[in-house]
Design an enzyme around this catalytic site. Structure first.
Site, PDB file in Angstrom:
ATOM      1  N   ARG A  45      16.915  -0.915  -2.155  1.00 30.78           N
ATOM      2  CA  ARG A  45      15.598  -1.177  -2.744  1.00 30.78           C
ATOM      3  C   ARG A  45      15.743  -1.592  -4.189  1.00 30.78           C
ATOM      4  O   ARG A  45      16.467  -0.938  -4.951  1.00 30.78           O
ATOM      5  CB  ARG A  45      14.732   0.087  -2.675  1.00 30.78           C
ATOM      6  CG  ARG A  45      14.771   0.804  -1.342  1.00 30.78           C
ATOM      7  CD  ARG A  45      14.225  -0.080  -0.243  1.00 30.78           C
ATOM      8  NE  ARG A  45      12.869  -0.454  -0.541  1.00 30.78           N
ATOM      9  CZ  ARG A  45      11.825   0.351  -0.346  1.00 30.78           C
ATOM     10  NH1 ARG A  45      11.980   1.534   0.173  1.00 30.78           N
ATOM     11  NH2 ARG A  45      10.621  -0.058  -0.651  1.00 30.78           N
ATOM     12  N   LYS A  80       0.957   7.754   3.830  1.00 34.05           N
ATOM     13  CA  LYS A  80       0.495   6.367   3.731  1.00 34.05           C
ATOM     14  C   LYS A  80      -0.247   5.938   4.989  1.00 34.05           C
ATOM     15  O   LYS A  80      -0.549   4.751   5.150  1.00 34.05           O
ATOM     16  CB  LYS A  80       1.688   5.433   3.505  1.00 34.05           C
ATOM     17  CG  LYS A  80       2.449   5.682   2.205  1.00 34.05           C
ATOM     18  CD  LYS A  80       3.619   4.738   2.083  1.00 34.05           C
ATOM     19  CE  LYS A  80       4.653   5.274   1.112  1.00 34.05           C
ATOM     20  NZ  LYS A  80       5.888   4.482   1.118  1.00 34.05           N
ATOM     21  N   ARG A 132       2.475 -10.131   7.601  1.00 37.69           N
ATOM     22  CA  ARG A 132       3.859 -10.021   8.080  1.00 37.69           C
ATOM     23  C   ARG A 132       4.038  -9.220   9.357  1.00 37.69           C
ATOM     24  O   ARG A 132       5.165  -9.019   9.790  1.00 37.69           O
ATOM     25  CB  ARG A 132       4.740  -9.471   6.951  1.00 37.69           C
ATOM     26  CG  ARG A 132       4.972 -10.516   5.887  1.00 37.69           C
ATOM     27  CD  ARG A 132       5.781 -10.001   4.746  1.00 37.69           C
ATOM     28  NE  ARG A 132       7.128  -9.639   5.151  1.00 37.69           N
ATOM     29  CZ  ARG A 132       8.043  -9.185   4.309  1.00 37.69           C
ATOM     30  NH1 ARG A 132       7.732  -9.046   3.051  1.00 37.69           N
ATOM     31  NH2 ARG A 132       9.223  -8.876   4.738  1.00 37.69           N
ATOM     32  N   ARG A 147      19.411  18.923  -2.806  1.00 34.59           N
ATOM     33  CA  ARG A 147      19.782  17.696  -2.111  1.00 34.59           C
ATOM     34  C   ARG A 147      20.909  16.965  -2.830  1.00 34.59           C
ATOM     35  O   ARG A 147      20.985  16.959  -4.042  1.00 34.59           O
ATOM     36  CB  ARG A 147      18.569  16.761  -2.038  1.00 34.59           C
ATOM     37  CG  ARG A 147      17.423  17.349  -1.279  1.00 34.59           C
ATOM     38  CD  ARG A 147      17.411  16.798   0.091  1.00 34.59           C
ATOM     39  NE  ARG A 147      16.375  17.395   0.904  1.00 34.59           N
ATOM     40  CZ  ARG A 147      16.194  17.075   2.171  1.00 34.59           C
ATOM     41  NH1 ARG A 147      16.966  16.178   2.740  1.00 34.59           N
ATOM     42  NH2 ARG A 147      15.252  17.642   2.856  1.00 34.59           N
ATOM     43  N   PRO A 193       0.805  -1.215   0.000  1.00 35.62           N
ATOM     44  CA  PRO A 193       0.000   0.000   0.000  1.00 35.62           C
ATOM     45  C   PRO A 193       0.845   1.276   0.000  1.00 35.62           C
ATOM     46  O   PRO A 193       1.531   1.575   0.960  1.00 35.62           O
ATOM     47  CB  PRO A 193      -0.798  -0.114   1.308  1.00 35.62           C
ATOM     48  CG  PRO A 193      -0.674  -1.539   1.726  1.00 35.62           C
ATOM     49  CD  PRO A 193       0.628  -2.007   1.194  1.00 35.62           C
ATOM     50  N   GLU A 194       0.784   1.995  -1.089  1.00 37.31           N
ATOM     51  CA  GLU A 194       1.358   3.327  -1.172  1.00 37.31           C
ATOM     52  C   GLU A 194       0.182   4.301  -1.257  1.00 37.31           C
ATOM     53  O   GLU A 194      -0.952   3.902  -1.019  1.00 37.31           O
ATOM     54  CB  GLU A 194       2.268   3.435  -2.409  1.00 37.31           C
ATOM     55  CG  GLU A 194       3.321   2.325  -2.479  1.00 37.31           C
ATOM     56  CD  GLU A 194       4.202   2.380  -3.715  1.00 37.31           C
ATOM     57  OE1 GLU A 194       4.400   3.485  -4.258  1.00 37.31           O
ATOM     58  OE2 GLU A 194       4.688   1.333  -4.143  1.00 37.31           O
TER      59      GLU A 194
END
Length: 281
Positions: free
Chosen positions: A268, A57, A118, A159, A2-3
DNA sequence: TGGAATGTTCGGCT
DNA sequence: AAGCCGAACATTCC
């Protein structure tokens, strides 16, 4: 996983059915699911749900007298409503928290269920004020859904980190996860390892547009159902059919036919087209 | 058969 | 301060 689009879909699905319902009790079947909660689950006993909304989220349930409940689905979390009969028929070992509901909607006893294979998902109980003060919520950056281009540029243009990692950093921008970060970078033709401050102003604007387009298309499709994610009513989202790069290692790029590549960025898995998304020099 | 991969956030480290 | 990395988990895959 879920994003933003998935969480928004959950909130939109549950809002009409949960509003004005009363939570009769809170049954915590897995104590670690409520670790770090400012208050005991009993705080919500007998309270009425006024409204659900999304914050990054997180799902925020607002109740009577300023009560609040924050829920993060993390990877495998699911929220939905089932009747007593359904629960008794299909025993489900992955239900972590159960909320028996009362109040006029139906004659039969039903439950709001928090299911989570999980056990990464979390629920926090407390006043809205207490929840807003939780570090993870207080730190959230602006929501990825409605953001002016100038604000988006301001978040990233100075950044030094890699753009993919920055897009995933919820304190910079709230809502993007691994799938939509990769899909947005593909749309904007930006290599995931590009150092943010080296991205031109116009390319950052393209990335902003790509994030908006990707999220709204995913929202329209009801999110992406890979592995575990399902809507509160148990039906899947459809955006997995529209994914251009995520999980497509070795398959041809839909723009140029070059094979999609998988690399690891900040631990990732990251999918991109090495031809369309050249690293800038 | 067991070790790696999967994704989100936090805490600890530099 | 900003950014990097391991840990928390259960299941699937090779």
């Amino acid at each position: 996983m879920p994003e933003l689009p998935e969480v928004e879909t959950v909130v939109r699905g549950l809002n009409p059915v949960l509003c004005q319902r009363r939570i009769a009790d809170v049954e915590v079947l897995n104590p670690s699911s409520i670790k770090g909660s400012p208050r005991s689950p009993d705080y919500w006993k007998g309270r009425r749900i006024e409204h659900l909304r999304r914050w990054g989220k997180y799902i925020l349930i607002e109740g009577s007298e300023g009560a609040g409940m924050a829920i993060h689905l993390r990877m495998t979390g699911w929220l939905g409503i089932k009747s007593k009969r359904e629960i008794e028929q299909e025993k489900d070992a992955y239900v972590r928290v159960r909320f028996p509901l009362s109040g006029r909607r139906s004659q039969h006893q039903d439950f709001l269920l928090f299911r989570d294979i999980r056990k990464f998902g979390r629920i926090w109980f407390g006043s809205l004020r207490e929840l807003e003060a939780l570090p993870s919520l207080a730190k959230l950056g602006p929501d990825a859904l409605d953001l002016k281009p100038s604000v988006f540029r301001g978040l990233l243009s100075d950044r030094r980190g890699r753009i993919k990692s920055l897009l995933l950093n919820q304190s910079i921008l709230a809502g993007l996860g691994n799938i939509y970060a990769d899909e947005s970078l593909y749309r904007a033709r930006i290599h995931p390892e590009t150092t943010a401050h080296r991205i031109s102003r116009s390319a950052l604007d393209q990335l902003h547009q790509a994030v908006c387009d990707t999220l709204s298309a995913a929202l329209k499709a009801g999110g992406t159902s890979i592995d575990d994610y399902l809507h509160p009513d148990g039906t899947p989202g459809w955006f997995q059919r529209e994914l251009k790069v995520y999980g497509r290692e070795g398959q041809p790029c839909l723009r140029c036919k070059h094979a999609i590549k998988r690399i690891v960025v900040g631990q990732r898995g990251s999918w991109f087209c090495p031809r369309c998304q050249r690293k800038r020099t």
